[in-house]
Design a protein around this motif. Sequence first.
Motif, mmCIF file in Angstrom:
data_model
loop_
_atom_site.group_PDB
_atom_site.id
_atom_site.type_symbol
_atom_site.label_atom_id
_atom_site.label_comp_id
_atom_site.label_asym_id
_atom_site.label_seq_id
_atom_site.Cartn_x
_atom_site.Cartn_y
_atom_site.Cartn_z
ATOM 1 N N ASP A 181 33.133 -16.165 42.987
ATOM 2 C CA ASP A 181 32.955 -16.109 41.426
ATOM 3 C C ASP A 181 34.423 -15.630 40.976
ATOM 4 N N THR A 182 34.389 -15.551 39.742
ATOM 5 C CA THR A 182 35.745 -15.211 38.942
ATOM 6 C C THR A 182 36.417 -13.973 39.662
ATOM 7 N N GLN A 183 35.861 -13.059 39.971
ATOM 8 C CA GLN A 183 36.616 -11.919 40.686
ATOM 9 C C GLN A 183 37.237 -12.575 41.938
ATOM 10 N N VAL A 184 36.573 -13.089 42.803
ATOM 11 C CA VAL A 184 37.085 -13.522 44.034
ATOM 12 C C VAL A 184 38.137 -14.554 43.917
ATOM 13 N N ALA A 185 37.993 -15.314 42.950
ATOM 14 C CA ALA A 185 39.010 -16.366 42.446
ATOM 15 C C ALA A 185 40.395 -15.578 42.110
ATOM 16 N N GLN A 186 40.236 -14.474 41.291
ATOM 17 C CA GLN A 186 41.353 -13.805 40.850
ATOM 18 C C GLN A 186 41.992 -13.039 42.072
ATOM 19 N N HIS A 187 41.074 -12.505 42.800
ATOM 20 C CA HIS A 187 41.908 -12.226 44.174
ATOM 21 C C HIS A 187 42.811 -12.941 44.893
ATOM 22 N N LEU A 188 42.222 -14.301 45.073
ATOM 23 C CA LEU A 188 42.903 -15.214 45.833
ATOM 24 C C LEU A 188 44.193 -15.465 45.058
ATOM 25 N N LEU A 189 44.130 -15.648 43.847
ATOM 26 C CA LEU A 189 45.413 -16.015 43.003
ATOM 27 C C LEU A 189 46.285 -14.967 43.085
ATOM 28 N N LYS A 190 46.149 -13.527 43.075
ATOM 29 C CA LYS A 190 46.712 -12.509 43.302
ATOM 30 C C LYS A 190 47.591 -12.852 44.556
ATOM 31 N N THR A 191 46.928 -12.831 45.891
ATOM 32 C CA THR A 191 47.342 -13.056 47.156
ATOM 33 C C THR A 191 48.614 -14.233 47.178
ATOM 34 N N ILE A 192 48.141 -15.127 46.472
ATOM 35 C CA ILE A 192 48.888 -16.739 46.402
ATOM 36 C C ILE A 192 50.357 -16.186 45.761
ATOM 37 N N VAL A 193 50.069 -15.480 44.355
ATOM 38 C CA VAL A 193 51.296 -15.207 43.677
ATOM 39 C C VAL A 193 52.222 -14.197 44.584
ATOM 40 N N ALA A 194 51.499 -13.286 45.329
ATOM 41 C CA ALA A 194 52.516 -12.289 46.058
ATOM 42 C C ALA A 194 52.973 -13.035 46.983
ATOM 43 N N ALA A 195 52.428 -13.751 47.794
ATOM 44 C CA ALA A 195 53.046 -14.561 48.899
ATOM 45 C C ALA A 195 54.086 -15.455 48.266
ATOM 46 N N ARG A 196 54.101 -16.089 47.206
ATOM 47 C CA ARG A 196 55.093 -16.959 46.588
ATOM 48 C C ARG A 196 56.310 -15.798 46.221
ATOM 49 N N LEU A 197 55.972 -14.785 45.863
ATOM 50 C CA LEU A 197 57.278 -13.837 45.376
ATOM 51 C C LEU A 197 57.923 -13.626 46.499
ATOM 52 N N MET A 198 57.435 -13.600 47.556
ATOM 53 C CA MET A 198 57.973 -13.293 48.843
ATOM 54 C C MET A 198 58.766 -14.491 49.632
ATOM 55 N N GLY A 199 58.490 -15.833 48.816
ATOM 56 C CA GLY A 199 59.247 -16.946 49.039
ATOM 57 C C GLY A 199 58.465 -17.787 50.170
ATOM 58 N N ALA A 200 57.144 -17.767 50.365
ATOM 59 C CA ALA A 200 56.239 -18.478 50.993
ATOM 60 C C ALA A 200 55.445 -19.169 50.216
ATOM 61 N N GLU A 201 54.899 -20.458 50.842
ATOM 62 C CA GLU A 201 54.020 -21.552 49.830
ATOM 63 C C GLU A 201 52.661 -20.950 50.377
ATOM 64 N N CYS A 202 51.484 -21.201 49.525
ATOM 65 C CA CYS A 202 50.222 -20.674 49.940
ATOM 66 C C CYS A 202 49.192 -22.047 49.821
ATOM 67 N N THR A 203 48.364 -22.385 50.754
ATOM 68 C CA THR A 203 47.395 -23.560 50.313
ATOM 69 C C THR A 203 46.105 -23.002 50.752
ATOM 70 N N VAL A 204 45.151 -23.194 49.857
ATOM 71 C CA VAL A 204 43.827 -22.848 50.044
ATOM 72 C C VAL A 204 42.954 -24.119 50.561
ATOM 73 N N SER A 205 42.519 -23.711 51.661
ATOM 74 C CA SER A 205 41.641 -24.757 52.201
ATOM 75 C C SER A 205 39.914 -24.556 52.580
ATOM 76 N N GLY A 206 39.321 -25.454 52.817
ATOM 77 C CA GLY A 206 37.939 -25.176 53.136
ATOM 78 C C GLY A 206 37.050 -24.857 51.958
ATOM 79 N N ILE A 207 37.259 -25.696 50.875
ATOM 80 C CA ILE A 207 36.605 -25.765 49.810
ATOM 81 C C ILE A 207 35.490 -26.547 49.712
ATOM 82 N N SER A 208 34.230 -25.951 49.780
ATOM 83 C CA SER A 208 32.726 -26.863 50.070
ATOM 84 C C SER A 208 32.785 -27.514 48.786
ATOM 85 N N PRO A 209 31.984 -28.699 48.648
ATOM 86 C CA PRO A 209 31.540 -29.202 47.598
ATOM 87 C C PRO A 209 30.997 -28.308 46.435
#
Lengths: 123, 283
Positions: free
Chosen positions: B210-238
């Motif tokens: 849901d929107t909240q979970v997506a928000q959490h995922l986005l935050k994690t990814i941005v934080a990883a990017r700030l540290m200099g790492a690239e994040c990929t999200v996988s396993g998205i079902s139809p």
Amino acid sequence: MSERIPILRIGETLLVSVQFDLEDQMVLNLQEDLAQQIVDKSARGVIIDISALEIVDSFVGRMLAAVAAISRVLDARTVVVGMRPAVAITLVELGLSLGGVDTALDLEKGLAKLRQSTDSALR
Amino acid sequence: MAKRDNAVDLVGLLSVEGQDLAATWVREVSGSLKGRVGTAELDRELRELYDALLDALRQGATDVHADQMSEVRALLTELSRNRARQGFSPSETAVSIFALKRVLEPLLQEGSADDVRAYLELGRVLDGLGLFTIESYSQTREEIITAQAEQLLELSTPVVRLWDGVIAVPLVGTLDSARTQVVMEKLLQALVDTGSEQAIIDITGVPAVDTQVAQHLLKTIVAARLMGAECTVSGISPQIAQTIVALGIEFDDIVTKASLADALKLALRRSGVDLVAHEGAQR
């Protein structure tokens, strides 16, 4: 007169290593010095190492973004290296994603990143 | 004075046929539980309860929270705790108490008006006891749920190293803010510890986004990017892909892949590793 953070030169790269928590005036001085140094030394890259920083507030966060923007105008690329997990989480919670700032895990990876971009620019 | 009489009446009602009533009670309850509790155990539990109740009434207790009832309350708490742990439903637990009313009904047919009044009085006490049982039942259930949630939190967030410089977090189960916080911290720490520049968050095991979970995922990814790492999200079902679009969530410039294999391939390519299949290799 407040302290200033030393700016070191390695070839075409300027290295700023922040060793203690920043006060607002120091941040402003750094921004000024860095702009001056990029022009004086005709640097192509800037590396800001913040691995020693435990606290980064929104002001410092914005300063990092501003430095990156300034150096881009002066045709130098900025890489922020060694941000700690806790700092990264804080910045995200503050809503700062530092768009336009390059990041790397540590100094070595940051230098590699700069080298890569100058290589591809020359080609 | 009238109160005293009432208490005597209640005791009289319960001890008309002495042990016989308790035995009928045990039979009634074991019938409703369909033999899922051993008769001997049930017999012991209910007789203890019966005696304690009789004692309490004899001492003049008129409701569940009276001091004289403390013994009864302790026994009831234990009984409902056991039932909750063994997986009985709340009504199956409370029926143990309410069955006593049914047991007393036949006595009223040849009883006097006083007996009926005493029965009603006792009914009120039993109602209180029944409610108390359900209360302690749900309390036990809540304790169990809290304990399980804590265990899950510990179990559910491993960070695995897939390759030199590539780490992955396989997420299983529903994401909430507490869990995402743990995932975020573990992932970022693992980036530093292993010096990895590529991270994959696999959400194959996440049932809904849901929107909240997506928000959490986005935050994690941005934080990883700030540290200099690239994040990929996988396993998205139809289904999840459809939900994400329907909710209007934008993943902007974050790379998403359908399977973990695709994400690994991308991460390897980004870190400069080429995969070559040998001609004569066995398939």
